[in-house]
Design a protein around this motif. Structure first.
Motif, PDB file in Angstrom:
ATOM      1  N   GLN A   1       0.840  -1.193   0.000  1.00  0.00           N
ATOM      2  CA  GLN A   1       0.000   0.000   0.000  1.00  0.00           C
ATOM      3  C   GLN A   1       0.879   1.248   0.000  1.00  0.00           C
ATOM      4  O   GLN A   1       1.982   1.246   0.549  1.00  0.00           O
ATOM      5  CB  GLN A   1      -0.901   0.056   1.240  1.00  0.00           C
TER       6      GLN A   1
ATOM      7  N   ARG B   1      -0.361  -3.546  -8.479  1.00  0.00           N
ATOM      8  CA  ARG B   1      -1.796  -3.242  -8.520  1.00  0.00           C
ATOM      9  C   ARG B   1      -1.999  -1.731  -8.414  1.00  0.00           C
ATOM     10  O   ARG B   1      -1.215  -1.029  -7.779  1.00  0.00           O
ATOM     11  CB  ARG B   1      -2.526  -3.921  -7.360  1.00  0.00           C
ATOM     12  N   HIS B   2      -3.073  -1.262  -9.027  1.00  0.00           N
ATOM     13  CA  HIS B   2      -3.487   0.125  -8.833  1.00  0.00           C
ATOM     14  C   HIS B   2      -4.990   0.120  -8.631  1.00  0.00           C
ATOM     15  O   HIS B   2      -5.774   0.104  -9.584  1.00  0.00           O
ATOM     16  CB  HIS B   2      -3.106   0.992 -10.031  1.00  0.00           C
ATOM     17  N   ASP B   3      -5.383   0.088  -7.355  1.00  0.00           N
ATOM     18  CA  ASP B   3      -6.796   0.095  -6.980  1.00  0.00           C
ATOM     19  C   ASP B   3      -6.903   0.714  -5.590  1.00  0.00           C
ATOM     20  O   ASP B   3      -5.906   1.107  -4.987  1.00  0.00           O
ATOM     21  CB  ASP B   3      -7.386  -1.315  -7.026  1.00  0.00           C
TER      22      ASP B   3
ATOM     23  N   SER C   1      -4.697  -0.845  -2.814  1.00  0.00           N
ATOM     24  CA  SER C   1      -3.268  -0.544  -2.837  1.00  0.00           C
ATOM     25  C   SER C   1      -2.972   0.946  -2.710  1.00  0.00           C
ATOM     26  O   SER C   1      -1.884   1.335  -2.266  1.00  0.00           O
ATOM     27  CB  SER C   1      -2.647  -1.066  -4.137  1.00  0.00           C
ATOM     28  N   PHE C   2      -3.927   1.780  -3.095  1.00  0.00           N
ATOM     29  CA  PHE C   2      -3.792   3.234  -3.000  1.00  0.00           C
ATOM     30  C   PHE C   2      -4.942   3.798  -2.162  1.00  0.00           C
ATOM     31  O   PHE C   2      -5.798   4.516  -2.664  1.00  0.00           O
ATOM     32  CB  PHE C   2      -3.787   3.858  -4.398  1.00  0.00           C
TER      33      PHE C   2
ATOM     34  N   THR D   1       3.047   2.127 -11.679  1.00  0.00           N
ATOM     35  CA  THR D   1       1.917   1.237 -11.444  1.00  0.00           C
ATOM     36  C   THR D   1       1.464   0.625 -12.766  1.00  0.00           C
ATOM     37  O   THR D   1       1.937   1.025 -13.836  1.00  0.00           O
ATOM     38  CB  THR D   1       0.736   2.005 -10.808  1.00  0.00           C
TER      39      THR D   1
ATOM     40  N   LEU E   1      -1.098   1.306 -14.269  1.00  0.00           N
ATOM     41  CA  LEU E   1      -1.863   2.305 -15.016  1.00  0.00           C
ATOM     42  C   LEU E   1      -1.034   3.494 -15.479  1.00  0.00           C
ATOM     43  O   LEU E   1      -1.417   4.172 -16.433  1.00  0.00           O
ATOM     44  CB  LEU E   1      -3.044   2.808 -14.164  1.00  0.00           C
TER      45      LEU E   1
ATOM     46  N   LEU F   1      -0.233  12.517 -10.877  1.00  0.00           N
ATOM     47  CA  LEU F   1      -0.220  11.694 -12.088  1.00  0.00           C
ATOM     48  C   LEU F   1       0.463  12.469 -13.210  1.00  0.00           C
ATOM     49  O   LEU F   1      -0.012  13.533 -13.620  1.00  0.00           O
ATOM     50  CB  LEU F   1      -1.641  11.313 -12.501  1.00  0.00           C
TER      51      LEU F   1
ATOM     52  N   THR G   1       0.403   8.306 -18.156  1.00  0.00           N
ATOM     53  CA  THR G   1      -0.449   7.122 -18.246  1.00  0.00           C
ATOM     54  C   THR G   1       0.218   6.142 -19.198  1.00  0.00           C
ATOM     55  O   THR G   1       0.996   6.530 -20.067  1.00  0.00           O
ATOM     56  CB  THR G   1      -1.854   7.461 -18.770  1.00  0.00           C
TER      57      THR G   1
ATOM     58  N   VAL H   1      -7.289   6.208 -14.041  1.00  0.00           N
ATOM     59  CA  VAL H   1      -6.325   6.251 -12.951  1.00  0.00           C
ATOM     60  C   VAL H   1      -6.936   6.908 -11.726  1.00  0.00           C
ATOM     61  O   VAL H   1      -6.786   6.420 -10.599  1.00  0.00           O
ATOM     62  CB  VAL H   1      -5.046   7.003 -13.373  1.00  0.00           C
TER      63      VAL H   1
ATOM     64  N   THR I   1      -7.861   5.243  -7.700  1.00  0.00           N
ATOM     65  CA  THR I   1      -7.095   5.768  -6.575  1.00  0.00           C
ATOM     66  C   THR I   1      -8.023   6.162  -5.441  1.00  0.00           C
ATOM     67  O   THR I   1      -9.079   6.757  -5.678  1.00  0.00           O
ATOM     68  CB  THR I   1      -6.258   6.997  -7.031  1.00  0.00           C
TER      69      THR I   1
END
Length: 282
Positions: free
Chosen positions: A130, A174-176, A179-180, A214, A216, A230, A233, A242, A246
């Motif tokens: 995380q 992961r980027h979800d 995790s964020f 990540t 993404l 960001l 991408t 993205v 997040t």
């Protein structure tokens, strides 16, 4: 993830890399998500001198950078190895391949006390379960501390690396929202923001997390006390995707660039010469 069709000649690339188009390098026809983020991470190591690398995807990224864009990169491992020249991919910090041919092997106390805390590491390269908006990391538990859903390996050297490396790169699979998240389940390695807010101890000398790669895109943090932004991408990913993935209101750069797709040669190196046993490539 398959290659995204379309013109690439106008695509801006990750800082430190050259634009990849049909006239410069052949884009891989088939590459995985892991290969995409490893190649994006390797591109960011252009011009870096010393890298304190964690095992896993950071190892792949550093090896790829060394073979392609930064022959002079110096690799440091937590076990006490400085100037490593592994003959094969390292499967752990105590793997014999990291010692063979190394420029120096010292005690862990000397490595952390003189090399890292002495300010001699440009980039600490870590993984995490995380990460929050200011770059604090959780590698301890998911869920409640007393009864966690998942118990993770813990800090290792990450807390020291966070505090003392010139900057920290994080590569994450992961980027979800898990995790964020807006708030970490546990703060293993505090960012300078978290360290200052605690009001205790000595402030870290390093920048903390400057870059997160990540599936993404790429997030950057230019101000040691600022938030992740960001900036890039990956091909085929939108800014909206993205932000939706997040767990906080993610800041977005005025101009969001597009990372380069992996080239055929990069994918060949990763598959045929670096991770031949598919330990980290998925």
């Amino acid at each position: 993830m398959s290659a995204v069709d379309g013109a690439r000649t106008e695509a801006r690339t990750v800082e430190g890399t050259a634009a990849v188009d049909a006239g410069q390098a052949a884009v891989a026809q088939d590459y995985s998500q892991t290969e995409l983020i490893v190649c994006a991470a390797a591109a960011l190591l252009a011009g870096k001198r010393t890298v304190f690398a964690g095992i896993g995807l950071p190892t792949l990224a550093v090896d790829l950078a060394h073979r392609t864009i930064n022959r002079g990169i110096e690799l440091i491992y937590e076990s006490g190895v400085a100037g490593a020249h592994p003959e094969a991919m390292a499967e752990g910090i105590a793997d014999s391949v990291v010692v063979s041919g190394a420029e120096s092997v010292v005690s862990m106390q000397a490595l952390f006390g003189y090399v890292l805390q002495g300010g001699n590491v440009d980039v600490g390269f870590l993984g995490a379960a995380q990460i929050d908006r200011h770059g604090s990391l959780n590698t301890s538990v998911i869920g409640d501390w007393e009864k966690p859903t998942v118990r993770l390996p813990g800090s290792g050297g990450a807390t020291d690396i966070m505090a003392n490396a010139g900057e920290v790169f994080v590569i994450i699979r992961r980027h979800d929202h898990a995790s964020f998240p807006a708030q970490l389940d546990f703060v293993t390695s505090p960012s300078p923001v978290a360290a200052r807010a605690s009001g205790r101890g000595i402030m870290p000398q390093g920048h903390g997390v400057s870059t997160v790669i990540t599936p993404l895109g790429v997030l950057r943090r230019e101000d040691p006390y600022g938030e992740l932004v960001l900036t890039h991408t990956h091909p085929g990913v939108t800014v909206e995707q993205v932000r939706e993935a997040t767990g906080w209101d993610l800041a977005v750069a005025d101009e969001v660039a597009v990372t380069s797709e992996p080239t055929a040669e990069q994918v060949r190196l990763l598959r045929d010469e670096i991770d031949t046993v598919r330990l980290y490539l998925r």
